[in-house]
Motif scaffolding. Structure first.
Motif, PDB file in Angstrom:
ATOM      1  N   LEU A   1       0.829  -1.198   0.000  1.00 41.22           N
ATOM      2  CA  LEU A   1       0.000   0.000   0.000  1.00 41.22           C
ATOM      3  C   LEU A   1       0.871   1.258   0.000  1.00 41.22           C
ATOM      4  CD1 LEU A   1      -2.997   0.665   0.003  1.00 41.22           C
ATOM      5  CD2 LEU A   1      -2.931   0.731   2.482  1.00 41.22           C
ATOM      6  N   GLN A   2       1.944   1.234   0.763  1.00 42.95           N
ATOM      7  CA  GLN A   2       2.863   2.372   0.794  1.00 42.95           C
ATOM      8  C   GLN A   2       3.520   2.584  -0.576  1.00 42.95           C
ATOM      9  OE1 GLN A   2       5.323   1.133   4.097  1.00 42.95           O
ATOM     10  NE2 GLN A   2       4.240   2.478   5.531  1.00 42.95           N
ATOM     11  N   GLU A   3       3.874   1.500  -1.263  1.00 39.66           N
ATOM     12  CA  GLU A   3       4.449   1.602  -2.607  1.00 39.66           C
ATOM     13  C   GLU A   3       3.438   2.212  -3.571  1.00 39.66           C
ATOM     14  OE1 GLU A   3       7.584   1.146  -3.857  1.00 39.66           O
ATOM     15  OE2 GLU A   3       8.010   1.063  -1.711  1.00 39.66           O
ATOM     16  N   TRP A   4       2.199   1.759  -3.490  1.00 40.09           N
ATOM     17  CA  TRP A   4       1.152   2.306  -4.363  1.00 40.09           C
ATOM     18  C   TRP A   4       0.971   3.799  -4.091  1.00 40.09           C
ATOM     19  CZ3 TRP A   4      -3.466  -1.694  -4.327  1.00 40.09           C
ATOM     20  CH2 TRP A   4      -3.055  -2.858  -4.964  1.00 40.09           C
ATOM     21  N   TYR A   5       1.033   4.171  -2.790  1.00 41.94           N
ATOM     22  CA  TYR A   5       0.864   5.588  -2.446  1.00 41.94           C
ATOM     23  C   TYR A   5       2.006   6.428  -3.004  1.00 41.94           C
ATOM     24  CZ  TYR A   5      -0.088   9.868   0.058  1.00 41.94           C
ATOM     25  OH  TYR A   5      -0.369  11.172   0.349  1.00 41.94           O
ATOM     26  N   LYS A   6       3.237   5.918  -2.893  1.00 38.97           N
ATOM     27  CA  LYS A   6       4.391   6.658  -3.438  1.00 38.97           C
ATOM     28  C   LYS A   6       4.216   6.899  -4.933  1.00 38.97           C
ATOM     29  CE  LYS A   6       7.780   4.806  -0.190  1.00 38.97           C
ATOM     30  NZ  LYS A   6       8.900   3.867  -0.037  1.00 38.97           N
ATOM     31  N   LYS A   7       3.788   5.871  -5.661  1.00 34.69           N
ATOM     32  CA  LYS A   7       3.572   6.008  -7.107  1.00 34.69           C
ATOM     33  C   LYS A   7       2.431   6.989  -7.391  1.00 34.69           C
ATOM     34  CE  LYS A   7       5.368   1.464  -8.215  1.00 34.69           C
ATOM     35  NZ  LYS A   7       5.084   0.101  -8.600  1.00 34.69           N
ATOM     36  N   PHE A   8       1.375   6.905  -6.588  1.00 36.63           N
ATOM     37  CA  PHE A   8       0.236   7.798  -6.783  1.00 36.63           C
ATOM     38  C   PHE A   8       0.644   9.247  -6.571  1.00 36.63           C
ATOM     39  CE2 PHE A   8      -3.643   9.992  -5.333  1.00 36.63           C
ATOM     40  CZ  PHE A   8      -4.501   9.704  -6.375  1.00 36.63           C
ATOM     41  N   VAL A   9       1.407   9.527  -5.523  1.00 37.32           N
ATOM     42  CA  VAL A   9       1.824  10.893  -5.216  1.00 37.32           C
ATOM     43  C   VAL A   9       2.742  11.449  -6.306  1.00 37.32           C
ATOM     44  CG1 VAL A   9       3.168  12.294  -3.584  1.00 37.32           C
ATOM     45  CG2 VAL A   9       1.469  10.692  -2.747  1.00 37.32           C
ATOM     46  N   VAL A  10       3.594  10.593  -6.870  1.00 41.82           N
ATOM     47  CA  VAL A  10       4.468  11.030  -7.959  1.00 41.82           C
ATOM     48  C   VAL A  10       3.619  11.410  -9.179  1.00 41.82           C
ATOM     49  CG1 VAL A  10       6.193  10.260  -9.634  1.00 41.82           C
ATOM     50  CG2 VAL A  10       6.508   9.774  -7.204  1.00 41.82           C
ATOM     51  N   GLU A  11       2.659  10.558  -9.504  1.00 44.00           N
ATOM     52  CA  GLU A  11       1.808  10.809 -10.673  1.00 44.00           C
ATOM     53  C   GLU A  11       0.790  11.921 -10.421  1.00 44.00           C
ATOM     54  OE1 GLU A  11       1.890   9.403 -13.781  1.00 44.00           O
ATOM     55  OE2 GLU A  11       3.724   8.405 -13.150  1.00 44.00           O
ATOM     56  N   CYS A  12       0.327  12.028  -9.185  1.00 46.59           N
ATOM     57  CA  CYS A  12      -0.742  12.979  -8.843  1.00 46.59           C
ATOM     58  C   CYS A  12      -0.380  13.752  -7.585  1.00 46.59           C
ATOM     59  CB  CYS A  12      -2.047  12.243  -8.616  1.00 46.59           C
ATOM     60  SG  CYS A  12      -2.440  11.041  -9.873  1.00 46.59           S
ATOM     61  N   PRO A  13       0.531  14.697  -7.693  1.00 45.58           N
ATOM     62  CA  PRO A  13       0.954  15.438  -6.490  1.00 45.58           C
ATOM     63  C   PRO A  13      -0.189  16.168  -5.791  1.00 45.58           C
ATOM     64  CG  PRO A  13       2.235  16.113  -8.433  1.00 45.58           C
ATOM     65  CD  PRO A  13       1.219  15.120  -8.883  1.00 45.58           C
ATOM     66  N   SER A  14      -1.257  16.473  -6.533  1.00 45.95           N
ATOM     67  CA  SER A  14      -2.397  17.176  -5.936  1.00 45.95           C
ATOM     68  C   SER A  14      -3.230  16.251  -5.056  1.00 45.95           C
ATOM     69  CB  SER A  14      -3.287  17.761  -7.040  1.00 45.95           C
ATOM     70  OG  SER A  14      -3.929  16.718  -7.747  1.00 45.95           O
ATOM     71  N   GLY A  15      -3.009  14.940  -5.186  1.00 46.33           N
ATOM     72  CA  GLY A  15      -3.783  13.983  -4.403  1.00 46.33           C
ATOM     73  C   GLY A  15      -5.010  13.465  -5.139  1.00 46.33           C
ATOM     74  N   THR A  16      -5.254  13.995  -6.330  1.00 48.13           N
ATOM     75  CA  THR A  16      -6.363  13.522  -7.150  1.00 48.13           C
ATOM     76  C   THR A  16      -5.910  13.401  -8.596  1.00 48.13           C
ATOM     77  OG1 THR A  16      -7.154  15.794  -7.431  1.00 48.13           O
ATOM     78  CG2 THR A  16      -8.201  14.502  -5.715  1.00 48.13           C
ATOM     79  N   LEU A  17      -6.536  12.483  -9.286  1.00 45.67           N
ATOM     80  CA  LEU A  17      -6.241  12.240 -10.691  1.00 45.67           C
ATOM     81  C   LEU A  17      -7.431  12.741 -11.504  1.00 45.67           C
ATOM     82  CD1 LEU A  17      -4.426  10.810 -12.824  1.00 45.67           C
ATOM     83  CD2 LEU A  17      -5.633   8.701 -12.281  1.00 45.67           C
ATOM     84  N   PHE A  18      -7.164  13.668 -12.417  1.00 43.22           N
ATOM     85  CA  PHE A  18      -8.210  14.238 -13.253  1.00 43.22           C
ATOM     86  C   PHE A  18      -8.276  13.495 -14.586  1.00 43.22           C
ATOM     87  CE2 PHE A  18      -7.039  17.553 -10.303  1.00 43.22           C
ATOM     88  CZ  PHE A  18      -8.268  18.070  -9.917  1.00 43.22           C
ATOM     89  N   MET A  19      -9.396  13.660 -15.288  1.00 48.06           N
ATOM     90  CA  MET A  19      -9.621  12.974 -16.555  1.00 48.06           C
ATOM     91  C   MET A  19      -8.474  13.204 -17.534  1.00 48.06           C
ATOM     92  SD  MET A  19     -11.765  11.135 -18.528  1.00 48.06           S
ATOM     93  CE  MET A  19     -13.474  11.362 -18.096  1.00 48.06           C
ATOM     94  N   HIS A  20      -8.033  14.460 -17.692  1.00 48.74           N
ATOM     95  CA  HIS A  20      -6.970  14.739 -18.666  1.00 48.74           C
ATOM     96  C   HIS A  20      -5.658  14.050 -18.280  1.00 48.74           C
ATOM     97  CE1 HIS A  20      -6.169  17.965 -15.738  1.00 48.74           C
ATOM     98  NE2 HIS A  20      -4.934  17.933 -16.183  1.00 48.74           N
ATOM     99  N   GLU A  21      -5.397  13.914 -16.971  1.00 44.02           N
ATOM    100  CA  GLU A  21      -4.194  13.207 -16.516  1.00 44.02           C
ATOM    101  C   GLU A  21      -4.333  11.702 -16.784  1.00 44.02           C
ATOM    102  OE1 GLU A  21      -2.881  15.988 -12.726  1.00 44.02           O
ATOM    103  OE2 GLU A  21      -4.599  14.621 -12.504  1.00 44.02           O
ATOM    104  N   PHE A  22      -5.528  11.186 -16.569  1.00 44.20           N
ATOM    105  CA  PHE A  22      -5.812   9.773 -16.812  1.00 44.20           C
ATOM    106  C   PHE A  22      -5.614   9.452 -18.293  1.00 44.20           C
ATOM    107  CE2 PHE A  22      -8.806   6.069 -17.005  1.00 44.20           C
ATOM    108  CZ  PHE A  22      -8.275   5.323 -15.959  1.00 44.20           C
TER     109      PHE A  22
END
Length: 140
Positions: free
Chosen positions: A12-33
């Motif tokens: 879970l911590q690894e997934w969070y690290k990857k998520f934060v790198v990809e989505c520093p705002s904490g959310t993933l928007f449609m255009h980013e997806f």
């Protein structure tokens, strides 16, 4: 990967690290997806990716937060076939009626044809492929 095994804290911590790198705002928007999948507004696969995004966006706020991201990854990596099929059905049942009607099925078949054409160039006339409408009529 063992589908019955629960996610451990380290994973879970690894997934969070990857998520934060990809989505520093904490959310993933449609255009980013879309960008993540290499899909731009004018590409053939855009509607498929948009449907996928909406299916992952459980609360309907037009973003994917970390919990939705974990749920999506868990489904993809560990999910049972039945859950994957239910998710896929939901992705195509755009009006949430619990049924895939002719219009929704036509959109699916047309998207498949567009992606096939995008991947393989012009569809060969000698293949005698049915039109999307013919495919849908045959299914129904």
């Amino acid at each position: 990967m063992d589908t019955d095994k629960e996610i451990d804290v380290a994973e879970l911590q690894e997934w969070y690290k990857k998520f934060v790198v990809e989505c520093p705002s904490g959310t993933l928007f449609m255009h980013e997806f879309k960008s993540f999948f290499g899909v731009q507004e004018n590409q053939e696969a855009a509607s498929y990716i948009e449907n996928m995004f909406r299916a992952f966006d459980k609360n309907g706020d037009n973003t994917i937060d970390f919990l939705e991201y974990v749920a999506a990854l868990n489904l993809v990596l560990r999910g049972k076939l039945e859950h994957k099929l239910k998710w896929t059905f939901k992705m195509y049942d755009k009006d949430g009626s619990g049924c895939i009607d002719k219009t929704e099925l036509l959109e699916i078949v047309e998207a498949i044809y567009r992606m096939k054409k995008a991947c393989h160039g012009e569809l060969d006339e000698e293949c005698n492929l049915m039109t999307p409408d013919q495919v849908v009529d045959r299914i129904f």
